[in-house]
Design a protein around this motif. Structure first.
Motif, PDB file in Angstrom:
ATOM      1  N   HIS A  90       0.839  -1.196   0.000  1.00  0.00           N
ATOM      2  CA  HIS A  90       0.000   0.000   0.000  1.00  0.00           C
ATOM      3  C   HIS A  90       0.877   1.250   0.000  1.00  0.00           C
ATOM      4  O   HIS A  90       1.992   1.232   0.528  1.00  0.00           O
ATOM      5  CB  HIS A  90      -0.917   0.027   1.227  1.00  0.00           C
ATOM      6  N   GLU A  91       0.357   2.311  -0.544  1.00  0.00           N
ATOM      7  CA  GLU A  91       1.047   3.597  -0.543  1.00  0.00           C
ATOM      8  C   GLU A  91       0.383   4.549   0.444  1.00  0.00           C
ATOM      9  O   GLU A  91      -0.825   4.781   0.379  1.00  0.00           O
ATOM     10  CB  GLU A  91       1.033   4.222  -1.949  1.00  0.00           C
ATOM     11  N   GLU A  92       1.153   5.047   1.398  1.00  0.00           N
ATOM     12  CA  GLU A  92       0.802   6.152   2.289  1.00  0.00           C
ATOM     13  C   GLU A  92      -0.206   5.829   3.395  1.00  0.00           C
ATOM     14  O   GLU A  92      -0.312   6.577   4.354  1.00  0.00           O
ATOM     15  CB  GLU A  92       0.300   7.367   1.482  1.00  0.00           C
ATOM     16  N   ASP A  93      -0.965   4.758   3.298  1.00  0.00           N
ATOM     17  CA  ASP A  93      -1.865   4.397   4.393  1.00  0.00           C
ATOM     18  C   ASP A  93      -2.320   2.949   4.249  1.00  0.00           C
ATOM     19  O   ASP A  93      -2.232   2.353   3.156  1.00  0.00           O
ATOM     20  CB  ASP A  93      -3.087   5.316   4.446  1.00  0.00           C
TER      21      ASP A  93
ATOM     22  N   ARG B 237       4.085   1.880   2.398  1.00  0.00           N
ATOM     23  CA  ARG B 237       5.274   2.641   1.996  1.00  0.00           C
ATOM     24  C   ARG B 237       4.970   4.130   2.011  1.00  0.00           C
ATOM     25  O   ARG B 237       3.916   4.577   1.566  1.00  0.00           O
ATOM     26  CB  ARG B 237       5.710   2.236   0.587  1.00  0.00           C
ATOM     27  N   PHE B 238       5.941   4.906   2.532  1.00  0.00           N
ATOM     28  CA  PHE B 238       5.831   6.361   2.550  1.00  0.00           C
ATOM     29  C   PHE B 238       6.891   6.951   1.630  1.00  0.00           C
ATOM     30  O   PHE B 238       8.075   6.644   1.748  1.00  0.00           O
ATOM     31  CB  PHE B 238       6.009   6.889   3.976  1.00  0.00           C
ATOM     32  N   ALA B 239       6.455   7.801   0.717  1.00  0.00           N
ATOM     33  CA  ALA B 239       7.360   8.408  -0.257  1.00  0.00           C
ATOM     34  C   ALA B 239       8.201   9.497   0.386  1.00  0.00           C
ATOM     35  O   ALA B 239       7.865  10.032   1.449  1.00  0.00           O
ATOM     36  CB  ALA B 239       6.552   8.991  -1.415  1.00  0.00           C
ATOM     37  N   ASN B 240       9.303   9.842  -0.263  1.00  0.00           N
ATOM     38  CA  ASN B 240      10.116  10.967   0.172  1.00  0.00           C
ATOM     39  C   ASN B 240       9.266  12.227   0.136  1.00  0.00           C
ATOM     40  O   ASN B 240       8.599  12.515  -0.853  1.00  0.00           O
ATOM     41  CB  ASN B 240      11.315  11.120  -0.776  1.00  0.00           C
ATOM     42  N   GLY B 241       9.252  12.972   1.231  1.00  0.00           N
ATOM     43  CA  GLY B 241       8.411  14.158   1.320  1.00  0.00           C
ATOM     44  C   GLY B 241       7.017  13.885   1.825  1.00  0.00           C
ATOM     45  O   GLY B 241       6.175  14.795   1.846  1.00  0.00           O
ATOM     46  N   SER B 242       6.751  12.668   2.237  1.00  0.00           N
ATOM     47  CA  SER B 242       5.423  12.307   2.730  1.00  0.00           C
ATOM     48  C   SER B 242       5.022  13.174   3.918  1.00  0.00           C
ATOM     49  O   SER B 242       5.858  13.533   4.758  1.00  0.00           O
ATOM     50  CB  SER B 242       5.393  10.836   3.136  1.00  0.00           C
ATOM     51  N   ALA B 243       3.724  13.463   4.007  1.00  0.00           N
ATOM     52  CA  ALA B 243       3.176  14.163   5.171  1.00  0.00           C
ATOM     53  C   ALA B 243       2.844  13.177   6.284  1.00  0.00           C
ATOM     54  O   ALA B 243       2.447  13.592   7.381  1.00  0.00           O
ATOM     55  CB  ALA B 243       1.928  14.945   4.777  1.00  0.00           C
ATOM     56  N   TYR B 244       2.994  11.880   6.014  1.00  0.00           N
ATOM     57  CA  TYR B 244       2.682  10.821   6.984  1.00  0.00           C
ATOM     58  C   TYR B 244       1.255  10.971   7.530  1.00  0.00           C
ATOM     59  O   TYR B 244       0.991  10.768   8.704  1.00  0.00           O
ATOM     60  CB  TYR B 244       3.704  10.804   8.120  1.00  0.00           C
ATOM     61  N   ASP B 245       0.354  11.335   6.627  1.00  0.00           N
ATOM     62  CA  ASP B 245      -1.060  11.453   6.988  1.00  0.00           C
ATOM     63  C   ASP B 245      -1.716  10.114   6.675  1.00  0.00           C
ATOM     64  O   ASP B 245      -2.217   9.893   5.577  1.00  0.00           O
ATOM     65  CB  ASP B 245      -1.706  12.595   6.196  1.00  0.00           C
ATOM     66  N   ALA B 246      -1.686   9.224   7.645  1.00  0.00           N
ATOM     67  CA  ALA B 246      -2.153   7.840   7.447  1.00  0.00           C
ATOM     68  C   ALA B 246      -3.164   7.498   8.541  1.00  0.00           C
ATOM     69  O   ALA B 246      -2.847   6.765   9.486  1.00  0.00           O
ATOM     70  CB  ALA B 246      -0.967   6.890   7.475  1.00  0.00           C
ATOM     71  N   PRO B 247      -4.378   8.007   8.452  1.00  0.00           N
ATOM     72  CA  PRO B 247      -5.330   7.870   9.559  1.00  0.00           C
ATOM     73  C   PRO B 247      -5.685   6.429   9.910  1.00  0.00           C
ATOM     74  O   PRO B 247      -5.859   6.111  11.096  1.00  0.00           O
ATOM     75  CB  PRO B 247      -6.566   8.643   9.075  1.00  0.00           C
ATOM     76  N   ASN B 248      -5.796   5.562   8.918  1.00  0.00           N
ATOM     77  CA  ASN B 248      -6.146   4.172   9.223  1.00  0.00           C
ATOM     78  C   ASN B 248      -5.023   3.458   9.965  1.00  0.00           C
ATOM     79  O   ASN B 248      -5.247   2.752  10.953  1.00  0.00           O
ATOM     80  CB  ASN B 248      -6.480   3.412   7.935  1.00  0.00           C
TER      81      ASN B 248
ATOM     82  N   TYR C  53       7.631  10.165  13.301  1.00  0.00           N
ATOM     83  CA  TYR C  53       7.117  10.464  11.965  1.00  0.00           C
ATOM     84  C   TYR C  53       5.591  10.402  11.864  1.00  0.00           C
ATOM     85  O   TYR C  53       4.990  11.205  11.148  1.00  0.00           O
ATOM     86  CB  TYR C  53       7.749   9.517  10.941  1.00  0.00           C
ATOM     87  N   LEU C  54       4.967   9.482  12.577  1.00  0.00           N
ATOM     88  CA  LEU C  54       3.508   9.351  12.485  1.00  0.00           C
ATOM     89  C   LEU C  54       2.788  10.050  13.630  1.00  0.00           C
ATOM     90  O   LEU C  54       1.577  10.252  13.562  1.00  0.00           O
ATOM     91  CB  LEU C  54       3.119   7.876  12.448  1.00  0.00           C
ATOM     92  N   GLY C  55       3.523  10.381  14.687  1.00  0.00           N
ATOM     93  CA  GLY C  55       2.936  11.163  15.762  1.00  0.00           C
ATOM     94  C   GLY C  55       2.040  10.408  16.710  1.00  0.00           C
ATOM     95  O   GLY C  55       1.211  11.024  17.393  1.00  0.00           O
ATOM     96  N   VAL C  56       2.184   9.076  16.773  1.00  0.00           N
ATOM     97  CA  VAL C  56       1.380   8.286  17.702  1.00  0.00           C
ATOM     98  C   VAL C  56       2.280   7.378  18.532  1.00  0.00           C
ATOM     99  O   VAL C  56       3.349   6.967  18.078  1.00  0.00           O
ATOM    100  CB  VAL C  56       0.318   7.428  16.967  1.00  0.00           C
ATOM    101  N   GLU C  57       1.833   7.082  19.745  1.00  0.00           N
ATOM    102  CA  GLU C  57       2.521   6.104  20.583  1.00  0.00           C
ATOM    103  C   GLU C  57       1.937   4.729  20.274  1.00  0.00           C
ATOM    104  O   GLU C  57       0.769   4.464  20.572  1.00  0.00           O
ATOM    105  CB  GLU C  57       2.341   6.421  22.064  1.00  0.00           C
TER     106      GLU C  57
END
Length: 205
Positions: free
Chosen positions: A6-9, A52-63, A90-94
């Motif tokens: 999967h890409e980004e989420d 997978r997260f691309a270079n420059g990703s915002a790491y906005d992966a809610p699921n 990078y994802l901002g979660v524990e």
């Protein structure tokens, strides 16, 4: 057994309830410098999912974030200290609560100093995994088949390892001590990122 890419989420609803095995691939071993490239996750039912997260990703992966941050799901890692740091940075979660197979191995397999995933899987499960792609370029625009299989294999066996190692911890009377170590790991990961990676803050010196 299928490896899903999967890409980004992570797509919604692809994981069964219960514990999930988690691993990460980064550009290197310095969390603040070496970006998060891939998160691997498996519910232990036979499939593995690679995000997978691309270079420059915002790491906005809610699921994906929802699964990782779910306090009702145990996350099984091998060397959780590193993965927790990368995920939170990078994802901002524990991504807890935690079970770490490396810590469990060190607390039960005291007859050896070999606690790498390959060795533990070989001894405890009788399976062989390849580490050939461990140092490959995870930031490439596309992951090749060998990289995908390597990434998937890092979460494929963690549920089974948890079962075996939990039995050993119980046998040796170390289950509560191990759990206390797991509970401290998110804080240990934050200390690493904050600059205390190589310092023992509990020592007298």
């Amino acid at each position: 057994m299928t490896v899903h890419y999967h890409e980004e989420d992570l797509p919604a609803g692809v994981l069964a309830d219960g514990p999930v095995a988690v691993d990460t691939e980064t550009m290197g071993l310095v969390t603040t410098r070496d970006r998060l490239c891939v998160v691997q996750i498996s519910d232990g039912k036979g499939d593995e999912h690679l995000v997978r997260f691309a270079n420059g990703s915002a790491y906005d992966a809610p699921n994906l974030k929802a699964v990782l941050a779910d306090p009702a799901r145990v996350k099984i890692y091998h060397f959780a200290r590193f993965d927790l740091a990368a995920i939170e940075h990078y994802l901002g979660v524990e991504a807890s609560p935690v079970f770490c197979t490396k810590i469990a191995s060190k607390m039960t397999r005291t007859y050896t100093d070999r606690h790498g995933l390959k060795m533990i899987v070989s001894e405890l499960l009788g399976e062989d995994i390849s580490k050939q792609q461990q140092s490959s370029d995870w930031g490439a625009p596309e992951l090749n088949d060998a990289q995908r299989e390597y990434a998937a294999s890092d979460v494929r066996y963690l549920h089974r390892l948890r079962d075996v190692l939990t039995e050993r911890l119980e046998r040796e009377g170390r289950l509560e001590m191990a759990q206390a170590c797991y509970d401290f790991l998110p804080t240990r990961a934050r200390l690493d990122v904050a600059g205390w990676a190589d310092s023992d803050i509990f020592s007298h010196m």
